[in-house]
Design an enzyme around this catalytic site. Structure first.
Site, PDB file in Angstrom:
ATOM      1  N   ASP A   9       1.102  -1.384   0.560  1.00 15.96           N
ATOM      2  CA  ASP A   9       0.121   0.206  -0.170  1.00 15.96           C
ATOM      3  C   ASP A   9       0.470   1.079   0.037  1.00 15.96           C
ATOM      4  O   ASP A   9       2.022   1.428   0.187  1.00 15.96           O
ATOM      5  CB  ASP A   9      -0.856  -0.002   1.616  1.00 15.96           C
ATOM      6  CG  ASP A   9      -1.683   1.178   1.704  1.00 15.96           C
ATOM      7  OD1 ASP A   9      -2.348   2.052   0.152  1.00 15.96           O
ATOM      8  OD2 ASP A   9      -1.381   1.756   2.629  1.00 15.96           O
ATOM      9  N   ASP A  11      -0.533   5.567   1.324  1.00 19.85           N
ATOM     10  CA  ASP A  11      -0.423   6.210   1.816  1.00 19.85           C
ATOM     11  C   ASP A  11      -0.445   5.046   3.172  1.00 19.85           C
ATOM     12  O   ASP A  11      -1.511   4.649   3.360  1.00 19.85           O
ATOM     13  CB  ASP A  11      -2.264   7.029   1.992  1.00 19.85           C
ATOM     14  CG  ASP A  11      -1.538   7.362   0.435  1.00 19.85           C
ATOM     15  OD1 ASP A  11      -2.777   7.811  -1.008  1.00 19.85           O
ATOM     16  OD2 ASP A  11      -0.900   8.461   0.399  1.00 19.85           O
TER      17      ASP A  11
HETATM   18  C1  XBP Z   1      -5.237   5.965   0.647  1.00 18.39           C
HETATM   19  C2  XBP Z   1      -6.235   6.454   0.471  1.00 18.39           C
HETATM   20  C3  XBP Z   1      -6.714   8.145  -0.618  1.00 18.39           C
HETATM   21  C4  XBP Z   1      -5.655   8.876   0.125  1.00 18.39           C
HETATM   22  C5  XBP Z   1      -6.417  11.243  -0.876  1.00 18.39           C
HETATM   23  O1  XBP Z   1      -4.231   5.649  -0.382  1.00 18.39           O
HETATM   24  O2  XBP Z   1      -7.806   6.182   0.807  1.00 18.39           O
HETATM   25  O3  XBP Z   1      -7.357   8.543  -1.207  1.00 18.39           O
HETATM   26  O4  XBP Z   1      -6.173   9.629   1.549  1.00 18.39           O
HETATM   27  O5  XBP Z   1      -5.261  10.300  -1.591  1.00 18.39           O
HETATM   28  P1  XBP Z   1      -3.851   3.750   0.231  1.00 18.39           P
HETATM   29  P2  XBP Z   1      -6.161  10.508  -3.559  1.00 18.39           P
HETATM   30  O6  XBP Z   1      -4.567   3.204  -0.939  1.00 18.39           O
HETATM   31  O7  XBP Z   1      -2.880   4.056  -0.555  1.00 18.39           O
HETATM   32  O8  XBP Z   1      -3.551   4.383   1.440  1.00 18.39           O
HETATM   33  O9  XBP Z   1      -7.407  11.964  -2.901  1.00 18.39           O
HETATM   34  O10 XBP Z   1      -5.150  10.847  -4.352  1.00 18.39           O
HETATM   35  O11 XBP Z   1      -7.720   9.744  -2.858  1.00 18.39           O
HETATM   36 MG    MG Z   2      -3.382   3.691   3.409  1.00 21.40          MG
END
Ligand code: XBP
Ligand code: MG
Length: 250
Positions: A9, A11
């Site tokens: 993953d 973020d």
């Molecule tokens: C986490 C998310 C993303 C980010 C914001 O992604 O849910 O929506 O919070 O990024 P991950 P965007 O699966 O990497 O944990 O505004 O581009 O969606």
């Molecule tokens: Mg994440």
């Protein structure tokens, strides 16, 4: 049964990015003349919704505005999210985000051991590119065989679609891959796709329900929990038939 791939993953896992996402949302609101401001506590609750555009829509739906006003605001979501993404990538490109502890070591160790790397993320490709280039340098993107992300799948996490897309593109079965996540939505997505999952929560996700995860760690900093140990644990607890049954919805 050996492990062939690590699927990360982005973020909260590769880097603790959500504070920067939150700042970027607030900069976009200000730029586009909206009197909205997401403080940390509110944003932490909004993170239950994956995807920035989906998060904005959920926020609008919760406003006390009239139906016509909500319709007008929904029509501005693409413009709002594009502005937010621009602010986020600006901060990332200026070095405003670092990898979490142990991430670079584990990536290098995995490649050195002949494993393949992939990404399965809800965020956008442009955000991932900016983050990887800023933190891993020009070779950062090419470390990953597959970058599955954002709107490539209709159903975002906790649906398993993004992990299935990453595995199918690599041609790796779930029982031969390990997922690394930070959130409850991410764990549910990876486990539903049949991957043994390591979770490294952040402030934004600590205390969530990580049921189904194979291992919960404060971070990847502990070098004794490297590729060899994670592989040993993943292969020790998952009889191949059980995982296959889970993956194929049997
Ligand atoms: C986490 C998310 C993303 C980010 C914001 O992604 O849910 O929506 O919070 O990024 P991950 P965007 O699966 O990497 O944990 O505004 O581009 O969606
Ligand atoms: Mg994440």
């Amino acid at each position: 049964m050996s492990i062939e791939a690590l699927v990360f993953d982005v973020d909260g896992t590769l880097a603790d990015t959500e504070e920067v996402h939150r700042r970027a949302f607030n900069l976009a609101f200000e730029e586009l003349g909206l009197d909205w401001r997401w403080e940390r506590a509110e944003y932490r609750a909004l993170l239950a919704v994956t995807g920035g555009k989906e998060r904005l829509r959920a926020y609008i739906d919760g406003l006390a505005s009239s139906a016509p006003e909500k319709k007008r605001l929904h029509e501005r979501v693409p413009e709002l999210h594009a502005a937010k993404t621009r602010h986020y990538t600006d901060i990332a490109r200026q070095g405003g985000i670092e990898l979490r502890p142990g991430v670079a070591r584990l990536l290098d160790e995995a490649l050195g051991a002949g494993l393949r790397l992939a990404i399965a993320s809800t965020t956008t490709a442009v955000n991932i590119d900016a983050l990887l280039l800023a933190t891993l340098g020009p070779g950062g993107l090419s470390m990953f065989d597959v970058i599955a992300c954002g709107d490539q799948v209709r159903a975002k996490k906790p649906a398993p679609d993004i992990y299935r897309l990453a595995l199918d593109t690599m041609g790796v079965p779930p029982e031969r891959a390990i997922a690394v996540e930070d959130s409850a939505n991410g764990v549910r997505s990876a486990v539903a796709a049949g991957l043994w999952t390591v979770v490294t929560p952040t402030f934004w996700t600590e205390g969530s329900d990580f049921s189904g995860a194979g291992l919960v760690l404060p971070s990847l900093a502990d070098a004794s929990l490297g590729v060899e140990e994670l592989t040993r644990r993943a292969t020790a607890v998952r009889p191949p038939n059980a995982v296959q049954a889970l993956y194929r919805g049997a």
